[in-house]
Design a protein around this motif. Structure first.
Motif, PDB file in Angstrom:
ATOM      1  N   LEU A   5      16.836 -20.165 -47.100  1.00  0.00           N
ATOM      2  CA  LEU A   5      15.939 -21.056 -47.825  1.00  0.00           C
ATOM      3  C   LEU A   5      15.847 -22.386 -47.092  1.00  0.00           C
ATOM      4  O   LEU A   5      16.854 -22.958 -46.676  1.00  0.00           O
ATOM      5  CB  LEU A   5      16.446 -21.297 -49.246  1.00  0.00           C
ATOM      6  N   ARG A   6      14.638 -22.872 -46.963  1.00  0.00           N
ATOM      7  CA  ARG A   6      14.409 -24.161 -46.312  1.00  0.00           C
ATOM      8  C   ARG A   6      14.273 -25.228 -47.398  1.00  0.00           C
ATOM      9  O   ARG A   6      13.387 -25.156 -48.247  1.00  0.00           O
ATOM     10  CB  ARG A   6      13.145 -24.094 -45.444  1.00  0.00           C
ATOM     11  N   ILE A   7      15.167 -26.206 -47.353  1.00  0.00           N
ATOM     12  CA  ILE A   7      15.268 -27.192 -48.424  1.00  0.00           C
ATOM     13  C   ILE A   7      15.205 -28.597 -47.847  1.00  0.00           C
ATOM     14  O   ILE A   7      15.887 -28.903 -46.860  1.00  0.00           O
ATOM     15  CB  ILE A   7      16.586 -27.024 -49.207  1.00  0.00           C
ATOM     16  N   VAL A   8      14.412 -29.452 -48.463  1.00  0.00           N
ATOM     17  CA  VAL A   8      14.390 -30.877 -48.150  1.00  0.00           C
ATOM     18  C   VAL A   8      14.858 -31.643 -49.386  1.00  0.00           C
ATOM     19  O   VAL A   8      14.345 -31.418 -50.486  1.00  0.00           O
ATOM     20  CB  VAL A   8      12.983 -31.368 -47.755  1.00  0.00           C
ATOM     21  N   LEU A   9      15.823 -32.519 -49.208  1.00  0.00           N
ATOM     22  CA  LEU A   9      16.299 -33.392 -50.282  1.00  0.00           C
ATOM     23  C   LEU A   9      15.948 -34.826 -49.915  1.00  0.00           C
ATOM     24  O   LEU A   9      16.334 -35.318 -48.849  1.00  0.00           O
ATOM     25  CB  LEU A   9      17.808 -33.243 -50.469  1.00  0.00           C
ATOM     26  N   GLU A  39      22.806 -19.194 -48.127  1.00  0.00           N
ATOM     27  CA  GLU A  39      22.287 -19.337 -46.771  1.00  0.00           C
ATOM     28  C   GLU A  39      21.056 -20.241 -46.845  1.00  0.00           C
ATOM     29  O   GLU A  39      20.005 -19.851 -47.340  1.00  0.00           O
ATOM     30  CB  GLU A  39      21.914 -17.983 -46.184  1.00  0.00           C
ATOM     31  N   VAL A  40      21.202 -21.466 -46.380  1.00  0.00           N
ATOM     32  CA  VAL A  40      20.131 -22.452 -46.497  1.00  0.00           C
ATOM     33  C   VAL A  40      20.013 -23.249 -45.202  1.00  0.00           C
ATOM     34  O   VAL A  40      20.958 -23.355 -44.415  1.00  0.00           O
ATOM     35  CB  VAL A  40      20.387 -23.428 -47.667  1.00  0.00           C
ATOM     36  N   ASP A  41      18.847 -23.808 -44.995  1.00  0.00           N
ATOM     37  CA  ASP A  41      18.590 -24.772 -43.937  1.00  0.00           C
ATOM     38  C   ASP A  41      18.180 -26.061 -44.642  1.00  0.00           C
ATOM     39  O   ASP A  41      17.083 -26.161 -45.190  1.00  0.00           O
ATOM     40  CB  ASP A  41      17.475 -24.267 -43.016  1.00  0.00           C
ATOM     41  N   VAL A  42      19.090 -27.050 -44.677  1.00  0.00           N
ATOM     42  CA  VAL A  42      18.888 -28.246 -45.491  1.00  0.00           C
ATOM     43  C   VAL A  42      18.602 -29.449 -44.603  1.00  0.00           C
ATOM     44  O   VAL A  42      19.273 -29.662 -43.588  1.00  0.00           O
ATOM     45  CB  VAL A  42      20.130 -28.543 -46.360  1.00  0.00           C
ATOM     46  N   ARG A  43      17.614 -30.219 -45.007  1.00  0.00           N
ATOM     47  CA  ARG A  43      17.331 -31.513 -44.388  1.00  0.00           C
ATOM     48  C   ARG A  43      17.426 -32.604 -45.456  1.00  0.00           C
ATOM     49  O   ARG A  43      17.097 -32.374 -46.621  1.00  0.00           O
ATOM     50  CB  ARG A  43      15.912 -31.527 -43.788  1.00  0.00           C
ATOM     51  N   SER A  62       5.962 -31.885 -44.812  1.00  0.00           N
ATOM     52  CA  SER A  62       5.030 -30.819 -44.445  1.00  0.00           C
ATOM     53  C   SER A  62       5.403 -30.173 -43.117  1.00  0.00           C
ATOM     54  O   SER A  62       5.295 -28.948 -42.950  1.00  0.00           O
ATOM     55  CB  SER A  62       3.606 -31.384 -44.378  1.00  0.00           C
ATOM     56  N   SER A  63       5.865 -30.970 -42.158  1.00  0.00           N
ATOM     57  CA  SER A  63       6.220 -30.430 -40.841  1.00  0.00           C
ATOM     58  C   SER A  63       7.405 -29.480 -40.906  1.00  0.00           C
ATOM     59  O   SER A  63       7.549 -28.593 -40.056  1.00  0.00           O
ATOM     60  CB  SER A  63       6.524 -31.574 -39.871  1.00  0.00           C
ATOM     61  N   PHE A  64       8.244 -29.625 -41.921  1.00  0.00           N
ATOM     62  CA  PHE A  64       9.401 -28.750 -42.076  1.00  0.00           C
ATOM     63  C   PHE A  64       9.042 -27.462 -42.810  1.00  0.00           C
ATOM     64  O   PHE A  64       9.767 -26.474 -42.737  1.00  0.00           O
ATOM     65  CB  PHE A  64      10.503 -29.501 -42.841  1.00  0.00           C
ATOM     66  N   ASP A  65       7.930 -27.468 -43.529  1.00  0.00           N
ATOM     67  CA  ASP A  65       7.456 -26.311 -44.283  1.00  0.00           C
ATOM     68  C   ASP A  65       8.547 -25.767 -45.214  1.00  0.00           C
ATOM     69  O   ASP A  65       8.978 -24.618 -45.096  1.00  0.00           O
ATOM     70  CB  ASP A  65       6.989 -25.208 -43.320  1.00  0.00           C
ATOM     71  N   ALA A  91       0.279 -30.935 -49.736  1.00  0.00           N
ATOM     72  CA  ALA A  91       0.656 -30.514 -48.385  1.00  0.00           C
ATOM     73  C   ALA A  91       1.465 -29.228 -48.385  1.00  0.00           C
ATOM     74  O   ALA A  91       1.399 -28.450 -47.419  1.00  0.00           O
ATOM     75  CB  ALA A  91       1.454 -31.631 -47.714  1.00  0.00           C
ATOM     76  N   CYS A  92       2.231 -28.973 -49.453  1.00  0.00           N
ATOM     77  CA  CYS A  92       3.108 -27.795 -49.533  1.00  0.00           C
ATOM     78  C   CYS A  92       2.866 -27.090 -50.866  1.00  0.00           C
ATOM     79  O   CYS A  92       3.724 -27.148 -51.765  1.00  0.00           O
ATOM     80  CB  CYS A  92       4.569 -28.201 -49.392  1.00  0.00           C
ATOM     81  N   PRO A  93       1.720 -26.444 -51.042  1.00  0.00           N
ATOM     82  CA  PRO A  93       1.363 -25.906 -52.359  1.00  0.00           C
ATOM     83  C   PRO A  93       2.302 -24.832 -52.877  1.00  0.00           C
ATOM     84  O   PRO A  93       2.383 -24.620 -54.090  1.00  0.00           O
ATOM     85  CB  PRO A  93      -0.045 -25.344 -52.122  1.00  0.00           C
TER      86      PRO A  93
END
Length: 496
Positions: A5-9, A39-43, A62-65, A91-93
């Motif tokens: 999972l791609r996560i932005v905090l 299993e995550v990819d966190v920014r 948006s660039s991280f999707d 940007a990320c619907p």
């Protein structure tokens, strides 16, 4: 195997009139916890640190999707929340938008009505966020997650029963994910410590929860005092010293000294392991339970700065707000700390419901006659979710109708947004200015600041900050925040 999972905090907010920064501990704890279990990819993005406009935040997200966007917000930093969530939604619907933090805990479901967020997490967030991510990953609904406020597929706002689960044993938590930010960027900015000094520091919690029931206060971590063991606290400090070369630790606890035997144990372990750091308590501690033994231990830990919350010197107000502070013991606690060379900042609040001019003046006089080096005179603001708000809504609803939280100076409430006292408006709204001038107009206090300051290189900035608070010169504060000299290599060299 499914993709991570791609996560932005995001830590939401701009610098505006409050340039002081602290690493975003909420997102750092959340990131560490979820990556321990999934299993995550966190920014992590700290809008306040970067002072980015909303458009820049949206572009970076948006660039991280991302699959999930989590946003932490304080009241006072919430003013752009509607536009920011709408921008990220556009940007990320397909991304799931989750809001949390003190502002959500205070205002609740009304936030969903005014933002493009999908759900709200009130209170402590680690376990609730983990449940949300698991449900999102497995394409399940969110109806079984206690305390969650969310938007159903038909657009209805649903408030799940119960309260969000908490971490009972804090030692089970991993260290905050400081590897996901550049901590050196925070060393180039002033912090929540009143006396300006750029330091190689780290911020951390050693406990959660506050056992007292003050009517004006939040209840984010609950009323049960939960704490890390002394061993865990010292291990974490040692990790930061080795990994990042930190020399200072800022404890952000509400009630660090509630268990005095733990304070002594932490001091003993630091000494045995020869770990020398300078320690500050920007949020303060419960002052009327301080003993000489505890203050000695704080000194042994390397404590050079602490806040001490008086709120009001009126015994009637103390009972009304259910703080029940023993004022003579408070003053004794401050004096013991100052005798150990600890720089002491006092927190007061003026304008409680029904408070008289004599009671407000008693608070100012008590602080001015104390050994405190500095003081804040905050205006009372009844935030939703507090007992104070409920009492004000019941007893003086007309005062709440005129309140606009968007107009508040910041979440620190330097500016009054309403007058709940019995004092006429023309006196009340200028009261804090006069209080600051009286407090800092004492030559002995200035001499004590000069005597006890950690580094005399920073004295000119100290004096300019004092002038700032006496004149309310906000441009001066922003200018100062960029020009405070850095102090490094001061381990164990606190001035006495």
């Amino acid at each position: 195997m499914s993709a991570a999972l791609r996560i932005v905090l995001i830590n939401v907010g701009r610098r505006e009139q409050t340039p002081a920064l602290t690493p975003p501990l909420g997102p750092l704890y959340l990131a560490a916890y979820v990556r321990q279990h999934l299993e995550v990819d966190v920014r992590i993005m700290d809008q306040r640190e970067g002072d980015w406009p909303d458009a820049e935040v949206v572009a970076q997200v948006s660039s991280f999707d991302p699959d999930v966007v989590g946003m932490r917000c304080l009241t006072g930093a919430h003013r752009g929340l509607q536009a920011l969530t709408q921008g990220i939604r556009h940007a990320c619907p397909k991304a799931l938008l989750v809001l949390g933090g003190p502002h959500v805990s205070a205002f609740g479901e009304v936030i969903l009505e005014h933002t493009a967020a999908d759900m709200l997490v009130a209170g402590e967030g680690e376990r609730t966020l983990l449940h949300i991510l698991q449900a999102f990953r497995d394409n399940q609904d969110y109806s079984t997650i206690p305390g969650l406020i969310w938007r159903s597929p038909d657009g209805a706002i649903v408030c799940n029963a119960g309260h969000g689960p908490i971490i009972e044993n804090l030692d089970d938590l991993p260290f905050p994910a400081y590897d996901l930010i550049d901590i050196r960027r925070y060393w180039a900015n002033s912090t929540q410590v009143f006396f300006p000094m750029l330091r190689k520091y780290i911020a951390m919690f050693s406990s959660r929860g506050c056992p007292w029931h003050c009517t004006y206060c939040h209840n984010i971590f609950g009323k049960k005092f939960r704490f890390h063991s002394a061993e865990r606290v010292v291990d974490e400090i040692a990790h930061y010293a080795k990994t990042f070369g930190v020399e200072d630790v800022d404890f952000m606890d509400d009630s660090f000294n509630f268990a005095p035997e733990r304070v002594t144990a932490i001091a003993d372990l630091l000494r045995k392991q020869n770990i020398r750091v300078n320690v500050a308590f920007p949020n303060g501690m419960r002052t009327d339970i301080l003993t000489q033994e505890t203050v000695d231990a704080l000194d042994d830990m390397g404590t050079w700065y602490s806040s001490f919350a008086l709120e009001s010197a009126s015994e009637r107000i103390q009972k009304q707000i259910q703080k029940h502070l023993n004022i003579p013991r408070f003053l004794q606690g401050v004096e013991m700390a100052v005798q150990h060379g600890i720089l002491a900042t006092g927190f007061t609040m003026i304008g409680f419901p029904g408070e008289t001019l004599d009671e407000m003046q008693l608070t100012v006089d008590t602080v001015c006659n104390s050994k405190l080096h500095s003081a804040f005179f905050f205006y009372v603001t009844p935030f939703p979710g507090t007992e104070l708000y409920r009492e004000t809504l019941r007893d003086m609803p007309d005062r709440l109708k005129s309140m606009n939280y968007d107009d508040s100076f910041s979440y620190f409430t330097f500016d009054a947004v309403s007058n709940l006292s019995t004092v006429p408006d023309d006196v009340f709204f200028r009261f804090a200015d006069r209080a600051y001038r009286k407090f800092y107009g004492n030559p002995r206090r200035i001499a004590r600041i000069i005597r006890d300051t950690r580094s005399r290189r920073t004295l000119p900035m100290h004096l300019l900050y004092i002038g700032d608070y006496c004149t309310r010169d906000l441009p001066l504060r922003r200018w100062l925040s960029k020009r405070v000299p850095i102090e490094s290599g001061l381990l164990g060299k606190r001035r006495r």
